[in-house]
Design a protein around this motif. Structure first.
Motif, short mmCIF file in Angstrom:
data_model
loop_
_atom_site.label_atom_id
_atom_site.label_comp_id
_atom_site.label_asym_id
_atom_site.label_seq_id
_atom_site.Cartn_x
_atom_site.Cartn_y
_atom_site.Cartn_z
N ASN A 115 98.23 62.35 134.03
CA ASN A 115 97.40 61.62 134.99
C ASN A 115 95.98 62.15 135.03
O ASN A 115 95.75 63.35 134.94
CB ASN A 115 98.04 61.72 136.38
CG ASN A 115 97.42 60.76 137.36
OD1 ASN A 115 96.73 59.82 136.98
ND2 ASN A 115 97.66 60.98 138.62
N HIS A 116 95.03 61.25 135.17
CA HIS A 116 93.61 61.58 135.29
C HIS A 116 93.13 62.47 134.14
O HIS A 116 92.55 63.52 134.35
CB HIS A 116 93.30 62.20 136.66
CG HIS A 116 93.29 61.18 137.75
ND1 HIS A 116 94.44 60.77 138.36
CD2 HIS A 116 92.29 60.48 138.30
CE1 HIS A 116 94.14 59.86 139.26
NE2 HIS A 116 92.84 59.66 139.24
N ARG A 117 93.39 62.02 132.95
CA ARG A 117 92.91 62.71 131.75
C ARG A 117 91.62 62.05 131.30
O ARG A 117 91.44 60.84 131.42
CB ARG A 117 93.95 62.64 130.63
CG ARG A 117 95.24 63.37 130.92
CD ARG A 117 95.04 64.83 131.32
NE ARG A 117 94.39 65.66 130.34
CZ ARG A 117 95.01 66.51 129.53
NH1 ARG A 117 96.32 66.62 129.58
NH2 ARG A 117 94.33 67.25 128.70
N LEU A 118 90.73 62.84 130.75
CA LEU A 118 89.44 62.36 130.28
C LEU A 118 89.61 61.35 129.16
O LEU A 118 90.35 61.59 128.21
CB LEU A 118 88.60 63.54 129.78
CG LEU A 118 87.22 63.22 129.20
CD1 LEU A 118 86.32 62.64 130.28
CD2 LEU A 118 86.60 64.47 128.62
N ASP A 119 88.94 60.21 129.27
CA ASP A 119 88.89 59.22 128.20
C ASP A 119 87.77 59.66 127.26
O ASP A 119 86.62 59.24 127.40
CB ASP A 119 88.65 57.83 128.76
CG ASP A 119 88.73 56.74 127.70
OD1 ASP A 119 88.62 57.06 126.50
OD2 ASP A 119 88.89 55.57 128.07
N VAL A 120 88.09 60.53 126.32
CA VAL A 120 87.09 61.17 125.47
C VAL A 120 86.27 60.15 124.69
O VAL A 120 85.05 60.28 124.58
CB VAL A 120 87.75 62.18 124.50
CG1 VAL A 120 86.75 62.79 123.56
CG2 VAL A 120 88.46 63.26 125.29
N LEU A 121 86.92 59.11 124.15
CA LEU A 121 86.19 58.12 123.35
C LEU A 121 85.12 57.42 124.18
O LEU A 121 83.98 57.28 123.75
CB LEU A 121 87.16 57.11 122.74
CG LEU A 121 88.15 57.68 121.73
CD1 LEU A 121 89.11 56.60 121.25
CD2 LEU A 121 87.41 58.31 120.56
N SER A 122 85.48 56.96 125.36
CA SER A 122 84.51 56.29 126.23
C SER A 122 83.48 57.28 126.76
O SER A 122 82.29 56.98 126.80
CB SER A 122 85.22 55.60 127.39
OG SER A 122 84.27 55.02 128.27
#
Length: 168
Positions: A115-122
């Motif tokens: 949960n609430h993990r960084l969306d690295v690509l975006s």
């Protein structure tokens, strides 16, 4: 990070309001109760920066949110689910502080935290839209992880509060 005059420092961190406002605008698309103006009357970088500075100054160096409003939302099957509605500026704070925290701590989280993990690509794009990975997709990853690792013999304890709409 852009060098806007409306950007401001919070301790050792600098808040990039352009990025934060992009995250807030994306978040507004999921609102239960749509604001007719989509908060365009409040999305002024200088006003937001002033609100934060004043709030922190008035509260002796600490940001204090406004009391949330609990509202019941009708769901399928004629049930109700509560929603905690926050003020616009607290939503901005959520994304501004969330960006600071997730940027620094996501890599320290165990791979089994979904949960609430960084969306690295975006996040690494010039104009990111999302701060966190999609919660529904993350729930599905969690379910698959448990299914593969359990062999049908696992007792599981988890906080499903944020995923209640996806749980079968």
């Amino acid at each position: 990070m852009s060098e806007n005059k409306s950007d401001f420092e919070l301790g050792p961190c600098k808040i990039d309001l352009d990025r934060t406002i992009r995250f807030v605008k994306q978040d507004l698309k999921d609102d239960w109760f749509l604001d007719p103006l989509r908060f365009e009357d409040r999305i002024d970088r200088a006003t937001i920066a002033d609100y934060f500075r004043n709030n922190i100054r008035e509260n002796n160096g600490v940001y204090k949110p406004v009391k949330r409003l609990e509202i019941n939302i009708p769901k399928q099957g004629f049930t109700l689910r509560y929603s905690l509605e926050t003020c616009f500026y607290d939503r901005v704070a959520y994304h501004a502080f969330g960006e600071i925290l997730i940027r620094n701590f996501d890599k320290l989280l165990h791979r089994r935290v979904f949960n609430h993990r960084l969306d690295v690509l975006s996040f690494n794009e010039d104009k990111p839209r999302y701060l966190f990975l999609n919660s529904i997709f993350q729930w599905q990853k969690f379910e698959e992880f448990v299914r593969v690792g359990s062999d049908g013999k696992t007792v599981l304890q988890t906080d499903g509060q944020n995923y209640y709409e996806s749980i079968r």
